[in-house]
Write a protein that holds these residues in place. Structure first.
Motif, PDB file in Angstrom:
ATOM      1  N   ARG A  23      84.387  45.128  36.671  1.00 48.95           N
ATOM      2  CA  ARG A  23      83.318  45.541  35.755  1.00 48.95           C
ATOM      3  C   ARG A  23      83.815  46.651  34.832  1.00 48.95           C
ATOM      4  N   PRO A  24      83.498  46.562  33.531  1.00 53.40           N
ATOM      5  CA  PRO A  24      83.943  47.604  32.595  1.00 53.40           C
ATOM      6  C   PRO A  24      83.079  48.864  32.662  1.00 53.40           C
ATOM      7  N   PHE A  25      81.889  48.750  33.269  1.00 53.63           N
ATOM      8  CA  PHE A  25      80.983  49.888  33.364  1.00 53.63           C
ATOM      9  C   PHE A  25      80.646  50.158  34.826  1.00 53.63           C
ATOM     10  N   ILE A  26      80.374  51.423  35.106  1.00 48.04           N
ATOM     11  CA  ILE A  26      80.037  51.842  36.468  1.00 48.04           C
ATOM     12  C   ILE A  26      78.668  52.497  36.434  1.00 48.04           C
ATOM     13  N   ASP A  27      77.796  52.085  37.345  1.00 45.42           N
ATOM     14  CA  ASP A  27      76.453  52.671  37.381  1.00 45.42           C
ATOM     15  C   ASP A  27      76.385  53.816  38.394  1.00 45.42           C
ATOM     16  N   ARG A  28      75.274  54.535  38.357  1.00 39.49           N
ATOM     17  CA  ARG A  28      75.103  55.695  39.218  1.00 39.49           C
ATOM     18  C   ARG A  28      75.177  55.356  40.705  1.00 39.49           C
ATOM     19  N   PRO A  29      74.498  54.296  41.181  1.00 39.36           N
ATOM     20  CA  PRO A  29      74.600  53.986  42.616  1.00 39.36           C
ATOM     21  C   PRO A  29      76.040  53.735  43.080  1.00 39.36           C
ATOM     22  N   ALA A  30      76.856  53.130  42.216  1.00 36.04           N
ATOM     23  CA  ALA A  30      78.261  52.899  42.595  1.00 36.04           C
ATOM     24  C   ALA A  30      78.992  54.227  42.749  1.00 36.04           C
ATOM     25  N   ILE A  31      78.706  55.181  41.878  1.00 42.79           N
ATOM     26  CA  ILE A  31      79.337  56.501  41.970  1.00 42.79           C
ATOM     27  C   ILE A  31      78.861  57.222  43.227  1.00 42.79           C
ATOM     28  N   GLU A  32      77.563  57.119  43.514  1.00 43.93           N
ATOM     29  CA  GLU A  32      77.034  57.720  44.746  1.00 43.93           C
ATOM     30  C   GLU A  32      77.778  57.180  45.958  1.00 43.93           C
ATOM     31  N   PHE A  33      77.961  55.859  45.992  1.00 43.50           N
ATOM     32  CA  PHE A  33      78.615  55.225  47.127  1.00 43.50           C
ATOM     33  C   PHE A  33      80.089  55.624  47.216  1.00 43.50           C
ATOM     34  N   LEU A  35      81.753  58.195  45.921  1.00 50.87           N
ATOM     35  CA  LEU A  35      82.026  59.615  46.130  1.00 50.87           C
ATOM     36  C   LEU A  35      81.267  60.198  47.321  1.00 50.87           C
ATOM     37  N   GLY A  36      80.275  59.468  47.810  1.00 48.75           N
ATOM     38  CA  GLY A  36      79.477  59.986  48.915  1.00 48.75           C
ATOM     39  C   GLY A  36      78.632  61.170  48.490  1.00 48.75           C
ATOM     40  N   VAL A  37      78.077  61.099  47.274  1.00 42.30           N
ATOM     41  CA  VAL A  37      77.262  62.190  46.738  1.00 42.30           C
ATOM     42  C   VAL A  37      75.844  61.697  46.516  1.00 42.30           C
ATOM     43  N   GLY A  38      74.962  62.618  46.230  1.00 42.82           N
ATOM     44  CA  GLY A  38      73.578  62.286  45.952  1.00 42.82           C
ATOM     45  C   GLY A  38      73.375  61.871  44.505  1.00 42.82           C
ATOM     46  N   ARG A  39      72.159  61.481  44.211  1.00 41.35           N
ATOM     47  CA  ARG A  39      71.790  60.983  42.885  1.00 41.35           C
ATOM     48  C   ARG A  39      72.112  61.990  41.779  1.00 41.35           C
ATOM     49  N   ARG A  40      71.668  63.220  41.947  1.00 46.65           N
ATOM     50  CA  ARG A  40      71.848  64.231  40.897  1.00 46.65           C
ATOM     51  C   ARG A  40      73.322  64.523  40.633  1.00 46.65           C
ATOM     52  N   ARG A  41      74.107  64.666  41.710  1.00 45.94           N
ATOM     53  CA  ARG A  41      75.533  64.958  41.525  1.00 45.94           C
ATOM     54  C   ARG A  41      76.246  63.787  40.854  1.00 45.94           C
ATOM     55  N   ALA A  42      75.874  62.560  41.217  1.00 42.32           N
ATOM     56  CA  ALA A  42      76.469  61.379  40.577  1.00 42.32           C
ATOM     57  C   ALA A  42      76.151  61.382  39.080  1.00 42.32           C
ATOM     58  N   GLN A  43      74.915  61.741  38.722  1.00 43.71           N
ATOM     59  CA  GLN A  43      74.537  61.810  37.300  1.00 43.71           C
ATOM     60  C   GLN A  43      75.361  62.867  36.572  1.00 43.71           C
ATOM     61  N   GLN A  44      75.574  63.999  37.205  1.00 46.56           N
ATOM     62  CA  GLN A  44      76.355  65.073  36.577  1.00 46.56           C
ATOM     63  C   GLN A  44      77.802  64.640  36.348  1.00 46.56           C
ATOM     64  N   ILE A  45      78.365  63.956  37.312  1.00 46.07           N
ATOM     65  CA  ILE A  45      79.761  63.530  37.190  1.00 46.07           C
ATOM     66  C   ILE A  45      79.925  62.490  36.100  1.00 46.07           C
ATOM     67  N   MET A  46      79.001  61.541  36.032  1.00 47.39           N
ATOM     68  CA  MET A  46      79.159  60.446  35.085  1.00 47.39           C
ATOM     69  C   MET A  46      78.636  60.763  33.688  1.00 47.39           C
ATOM     70  N   ALA A  47      77.870  61.834  33.520  1.00 52.78           N
ATOM     71  CA  ALA A  47      77.229  62.139  32.227  1.00 52.78           C
ATOM     72  C   ALA A  47      78.185  62.113  31.036  1.00 52.78           C
ATOM     73  N   PRO A  48      79.341  62.754  31.083  1.00 52.15           N
ATOM     74  CA  PRO A  48      80.229  62.733  29.911  1.00 52.15           C
ATOM     75  C   PRO A  48      80.828  61.356  29.623  1.00 52.15           C
ATOM     76  N   CYS A  49      80.717  60.431  30.560  1.00 50.01           N
ATOM     77  CA  CYS A  49      81.354  59.120  30.421  1.00 50.01           C
ATOM     78  C   CYS A  49      80.373  58.020  30.059  1.00 50.01           C
ATOM     79  N   ILE A  50      79.101  58.346  29.919  1.00 49.81           N
ATOM     80  CA  ILE A  50      78.089  57.328  29.636  1.00 49.81           C
ATOM     81  C   ILE A  50      78.246  56.844  28.196  1.00 49.81           C
ATOM     82  N   THR A  51      78.426  55.529  28.073  1.00 44.55           N
ATOM     83  CA  THR A  51      78.565  54.932  26.739  1.00 44.55           C
ATOM     84  C   THR A  51      77.538  53.839  26.497  1.00 44.55           C
ATOM     85  N   GLU A  52      76.920  53.343  27.539  1.00 40.13           N
ATOM     86  CA  GLU A  52      75.927  52.271  27.421  1.00 40.13           C
ATOM     87  C   GLU A  52      74.694  52.633  28.229  1.00 40.13           C
TER      88      GLU A  52
END
Length: 166
Positions: A23-33, A35-52
Motif C-alpha cells: 500500500r502506498p498510504f498508511i492509516d492511523r490504525p496501522a501506525i498504532e499497531f 508502533l504499539g502506541v495510542g491513537r493520539r500519538r499515532a496522529q502526532q507521528i503521522m501528521a507531517p506525512c499526511i498527503t491524502e
C-alpha cells in the motif's frame, strides 16, 4: 525527562514492514499497531506525512513516513534510549543470574518452634535490659536461634517488651 517510547528499539523492523507493504498510504490504525502506541500519538507521528484524506481520516505517504521514522531512528534520543534499555536488560539478567547462583538462605524450622514461648527459648538466647544476646557455634545455629526468638516474640510480645525494657 519524559519517558522514551518502547518502539525506538524496533524501528528497523517497523521500517522494513512499511517498506515491504504493497500500500502506498498508511492509516492511523496501522501506525498504532506497528508502533504499539495510542491513537493520539499515532496522529502526532503521522501528521507531517499526511498527503491524502478519506473523509476526516488522514493517510500518510508510506515513503514520507519511512523517512520520518528513519529520522527518528538516527536521532540521538533513539540511540541513547536503545542503549539505556540494553543496559537495564543487562542489569536485570545479572540480578536474575545472581539470584539463581546464590539462592536465598532458608532456615529449616521445626514444628515445635511455631508455638515457642519466651520462657522456652533455647540456651544461649538471653533478653534483658535493652539487649538481646545470642550465643552460637555455627552460623546455621545462629539462624535457628534467631528464628526461635522471632517466633517467641510473635507469640508473646508483651512479655518480650517487659524483658527487653531497661
Amino acid at each position: 525527562m519524559p519517558a522514551k517510547p518502547a518502539w525506538y528499539a524496533h524501528l528497523d523492523r517497523i521500517i522494513e514492514e512499511l517498506r515491504t507493504s504493497s500500500r502506498p498510504f498508511i492509516d492511523r490504525p496501522a501506525i498504532e499497531f506497528l508502533l504499539g502506541v495510542g491513537r493520539r500519538r499515532a496522529q502526532q507521528i503521522m501528521a507531517p506525512c499526511i498527503t491524502e484524506r478519506v473523509g476526516t481520516n488522514g493517510l500518510a505517504d508510506r515513503d514520507a513516513l519511512i523517512a520520518r521514522l528513519r529520522g527518528l531512528a538516527s536521532s540521538g534520543d533513539a540511540f541513547y534510549e536503545v542503549q539505556r534499555r540494553r543496559k537495564v536488560a543487562g542489569v536485570l539478567a545479572q540480578l536474575r543470574k545472581d539470584r539463581i547462583d546464590r539462592p536465598q538462605l532458608l532456615v529449616e524450622a521445626p514444628a515445635e518452634v511455631v508455638n515457642l514461648e519466651i520462657d522456652e527459648l533455647p540456651r544461649g538466647v538471653d533478653i534483658g535490659g535493652g539487649r538481646i544476646i545470642i550465643e552460637f557455634g555455627q552460623p546455621q545455629e545462629a539462624l535457628e536461634k534467631l528464628l526461635a526468638l522471632a517466633m517467641a516474640i510473635s507469640n508473646d510480645y508483651e512479655k518480650f517488651e517487659r524483658l527487653a525494657t531497661r
